[in-house]
Design a protein around this motif. Structure first.
Motif, PDB file in Angstrom:
ATOM      1  N   ALA A 125       0.820  -1.213   0.000  1.00  0.00           N
ATOM      2  CA  ALA A 125       0.000   0.000   0.000  1.00  0.00           C
ATOM      3  C   ALA A 125       0.855   1.265   0.000  1.00  0.00           C
ATOM      4  O   ALA A 125       0.393   2.331  -0.416  1.00  0.00           O
ATOM      5  CB  ALA A 125      -0.945  -0.009   1.185  1.00  0.00           C
ATOM      6  N   ALA A 126       2.104   1.166   0.428  1.00  0.00           N
ATOM      7  CA  ALA A 126       3.011   2.314   0.448  1.00  0.00           C
ATOM      8  C   ALA A 126       3.533   2.655  -0.951  1.00  0.00           C
ATOM      9  O   ALA A 126       4.097   3.726  -1.156  1.00  0.00           O
ATOM     10  CB  ALA A 126       4.189   2.040   1.387  1.00  0.00           C
ATOM     11  N   LEU A 127       3.346   1.761  -1.922  1.00  0.00           N
ATOM     12  CA  LEU A 127       3.814   1.990  -3.290  1.00  0.00           C
ATOM     13  C   LEU A 127       2.662   2.504  -4.159  1.00  0.00           C
ATOM     14  O   LEU A 127       1.537   2.021  -4.050  1.00  0.00           O
ATOM     15  CB  LEU A 127       4.381   0.703  -3.880  1.00  0.00           C
ATOM     16  CG  LEU A 127       5.589   0.120  -3.156  1.00  0.00           C
ATOM     17  CD1 LEU A 127       5.971  -1.231  -3.750  1.00  0.00           C
ATOM     18  CD2 LEU A 127       6.770   1.077  -3.214  1.00  0.00           C
ATOM     19  N   PRO A 128       2.936   3.470  -5.044  1.00  0.00           N
ATOM     20  CA  PRO A 128       1.870   4.090  -5.845  1.00  0.00           C
ATOM     21  C   PRO A 128       1.000   3.107  -6.630  1.00  0.00           C
ATOM     22  O   PRO A 128      -0.208   3.318  -6.719  1.00  0.00           O
ATOM     23  CB  PRO A 128       2.637   5.001  -6.808  1.00  0.00           C
ATOM     24  CG  PRO A 128       3.900   5.314  -6.097  1.00  0.00           C
ATOM     25  CD  PRO A 128       4.232   4.088  -5.293  1.00  0.00           C
ATOM     26  N   ASP A 141      -4.054   2.689  -4.216  1.00  0.00           N
ATOM     27  CA  ASP A 141      -5.488   2.880  -4.383  1.00  0.00           C
ATOM     28  C   ASP A 141      -6.262   1.580  -4.588  1.00  0.00           C
ATOM     29  O   ASP A 141      -7.466   1.614  -4.856  1.00  0.00           O
ATOM     30  CB  ASP A 141      -5.756   3.819  -5.560  1.00  0.00           C
ATOM     31  CG  ASP A 141      -5.241   5.223  -5.298  1.00  0.00           C
ATOM     32  OD1 ASP A 141      -5.213   5.634  -4.118  1.00  0.00           O
ATOM     33  OD2 ASP A 141      -4.862   5.905  -6.267  1.00  0.00           O
ATOM     34  N   LEU A 142      -5.575   0.454  -4.481  1.00  0.00           N
ATOM     35  CA  LEU A 142      -6.275  -0.819  -4.662  1.00  0.00           C
ATOM     36  C   LEU A 142      -7.235  -1.077  -3.513  1.00  0.00           C
ATOM     37  O   LEU A 142      -6.909  -0.803  -2.355  1.00  0.00           O
ATOM     38  CB  LEU A 142      -5.292  -1.980  -4.733  1.00  0.00           C
ATOM     39  CG  LEU A 142      -4.445  -2.150  -5.980  1.00  0.00           C
ATOM     40  CD1 LEU A 142      -3.623  -3.434  -5.876  1.00  0.00           C
ATOM     41  CD2 LEU A 142      -5.285  -2.186  -7.224  1.00  0.00           C
ATOM     42  N   PRO A 143      -8.391  -1.622  -3.806  1.00  0.00           N
ATOM     43  CA  PRO A 143      -9.288  -2.050  -2.726  1.00  0.00           C
ATOM     44  C   PRO A 143      -8.579  -3.089  -1.856  1.00  0.00           C
ATOM     45  O   PRO A 143      -7.701  -3.823  -2.335  1.00  0.00           O
ATOM     46  CB  PRO A 143     -10.465  -2.673  -3.477  1.00  0.00           C
ATOM     47  CG  PRO A 143     -10.400  -2.109  -4.858  1.00  0.00           C
ATOM     48  CD  PRO A 143      -8.946  -1.861  -5.134  1.00  0.00           C
ATOM     49  N   ALA A 144      -8.945  -3.162  -0.603  1.00  0.00           N
ATOM     50  CA  ALA A 144      -8.284  -4.056   0.353  1.00  0.00           C
ATOM     51  C   ALA A 144      -8.249  -5.504  -0.127  1.00  0.00           C
ATOM     52  O   ALA A 144      -7.233  -6.190   0.018  1.00  0.00           O
ATOM     53  CB  ALA A 144      -8.956  -3.965   1.721  1.00  0.00           C
ATOM     54  N   ALA A 145      -9.317  -5.980  -0.715  1.00  0.00           N
ATOM     55  CA  ALA A 145      -9.360  -7.373  -1.184  1.00  0.00           C
ATOM     56  C   ALA A 145      -8.328  -7.619  -2.280  1.00  0.00           C
ATOM     57  O   ALA A 145      -7.661  -8.655  -2.303  1.00  0.00           O
ATOM     58  CB  ALA A 145     -10.761  -7.727  -1.683  1.00  0.00           C
ATOM     59  N   GLU A 146      -8.173  -6.650  -3.202  1.00  0.00           N
ATOM     60  CA  GLU A 146      -7.179  -6.796  -4.272  1.00  0.00           C
ATOM     61  C   GLU A 146      -5.770  -6.722  -3.701  1.00  0.00           C
ATOM     62  O   GLU A 146      -4.872  -7.469  -4.110  1.00  0.00           O
ATOM     63  CB  GLU A 146      -7.376  -5.728  -5.347  1.00  0.00           C
ATOM     64  CG  GLU A 146      -8.609  -5.940  -6.184  1.00  0.00           C
ATOM     65  CD  GLU A 146      -8.702  -4.996  -7.370  1.00  0.00           C
ATOM     66  OE1 GLU A 146      -7.647  -4.634  -7.936  1.00  0.00           O
ATOM     67  OE2 GLU A 146      -9.831  -4.633  -7.732  1.00  0.00           O
ATOM     68  N   GLU A 204      -4.225  -4.503 -13.057  1.00  0.00           N
ATOM     69  CA  GLU A 204      -4.002  -4.818 -14.468  1.00  0.00           C
ATOM     70  C   GLU A 204      -4.201  -3.579 -15.339  1.00  0.00           C
ATOM     71  O   GLU A 204      -3.395  -3.317 -16.241  1.00  0.00           O
ATOM     72  CB  GLU A 204      -4.921  -5.936 -14.945  1.00  0.00           C
ATOM     73  CG  GLU A 204      -4.659  -6.257 -16.403  1.00  0.00           C
ATOM     74  CD  GLU A 204      -5.454  -7.425 -16.947  1.00  0.00           C
ATOM     75  OE1 GLU A 204      -5.207  -7.773 -18.103  1.00  0.00           O
ATOM     76  OE2 GLU A 204      -6.313  -7.969 -16.228  1.00  0.00           O
ATOM     77  N   LEU A 205      -5.221  -2.790 -15.076  1.00  0.00           N
ATOM     78  CA  LEU A 205      -5.459  -1.577 -15.862  1.00  0.00           C
ATOM     79  C   LEU A 205      -4.294  -0.601 -15.730  1.00  0.00           C
ATOM     80  O   LEU A 205      -3.843  -0.017 -16.728  1.00  0.00           O
ATOM     81  CB  LEU A 205      -6.762  -0.907 -15.435  1.00  0.00           C
ATOM     82  CG  LEU A 205      -8.044  -1.602 -15.865  1.00  0.00           C
ATOM     83  CD1 LEU A 205      -9.259  -0.934 -15.228  1.00  0.00           C
ATOM     84  CD2 LEU A 205      -8.169  -1.600 -17.382  1.00  0.00           C
ATOM     85  N   SER A 206      -3.798  -0.412 -14.525  1.00  0.00           N
ATOM     86  CA  SER A 206      -2.660   0.496 -14.306  1.00  0.00           C
ATOM     87  C   SER A 206      -1.415   0.013 -15.040  1.00  0.00           C
ATOM     88  O   SER A 206      -0.704   0.808 -15.661  1.00  0.00           O
ATOM     89  CB  SER A 206      -2.352   0.616 -12.809  1.00  0.00           C
ATOM     90  OG  SER A 206      -3.404   1.239 -12.137  1.00  0.00           O
TER      91      SER A 206
END
Length: 130
Positions: free
Chosen positions: A7-10, A14-19, A117-119
């Motif tokens: 989560a500290a990496l860009p 912004d990923l949802p917790a489950a992802e 995947e989109l990013s």
């Protein structure tokens, strides 16, 4: 791996917790010495890398540096998602800690991590000039 490190990496912030939990369960840590080739032009791409610590340079087919990489950057996405082959060489300039997501692991979690995947696809298309 602890998902708070991701989560500290860009790419993961912004990923949802489950992802985030899906990725954390499959990603691995790689230590790289300064001066090492992490990926090599034209090799088959088997992983995407995320820089947690350290610095590297992207070298084109003429050996010229085209991009600097540091904490928060990703590389290896073009081969994994678009071409199959590495389009550049990445050489570490300092000792590095990378987070690696193998092709096999990525394919398994891919349906459950659409935002990642989109990013990565956006980054790959931008770098490939498509």
């Amino acid at each position: 791996m602890d998902s708070s490190r991701l989560a500290a990496l860009p790419f993961f912030a912004d990923l949802p917790a489950a992802e985030l939990d899906e990725v954390a369960a499959t990603i691995s840590e790689v230590e790289v010495d300064a001066g090492s080739s992490v990926i090599t032009l034209d090799d088959y791409g088997t992983a995407i890398y995320f820089v947690e610590q350290g610095a590297a340079e992207v070298l084109n087919d003429g050996g010229e540096a085209t991009e600097a990489l540091g904490p928060g950057d990703a590389f290896g996405e073009i081969a994994l998602l678009l071409t199959g082959e590495r389009t550049a060489t990445v050489v570490s300039r300092t000792p590095m800690r990378l987070l690696s997501l193998s092709d096999q692991d990525f394919q398994q979690i891919r349906p459950r991590v659409p935002e990642l995947e989109l990013s990565l696809r956006r980054l790959g298309v931008e770098r490939a000039g498509l």
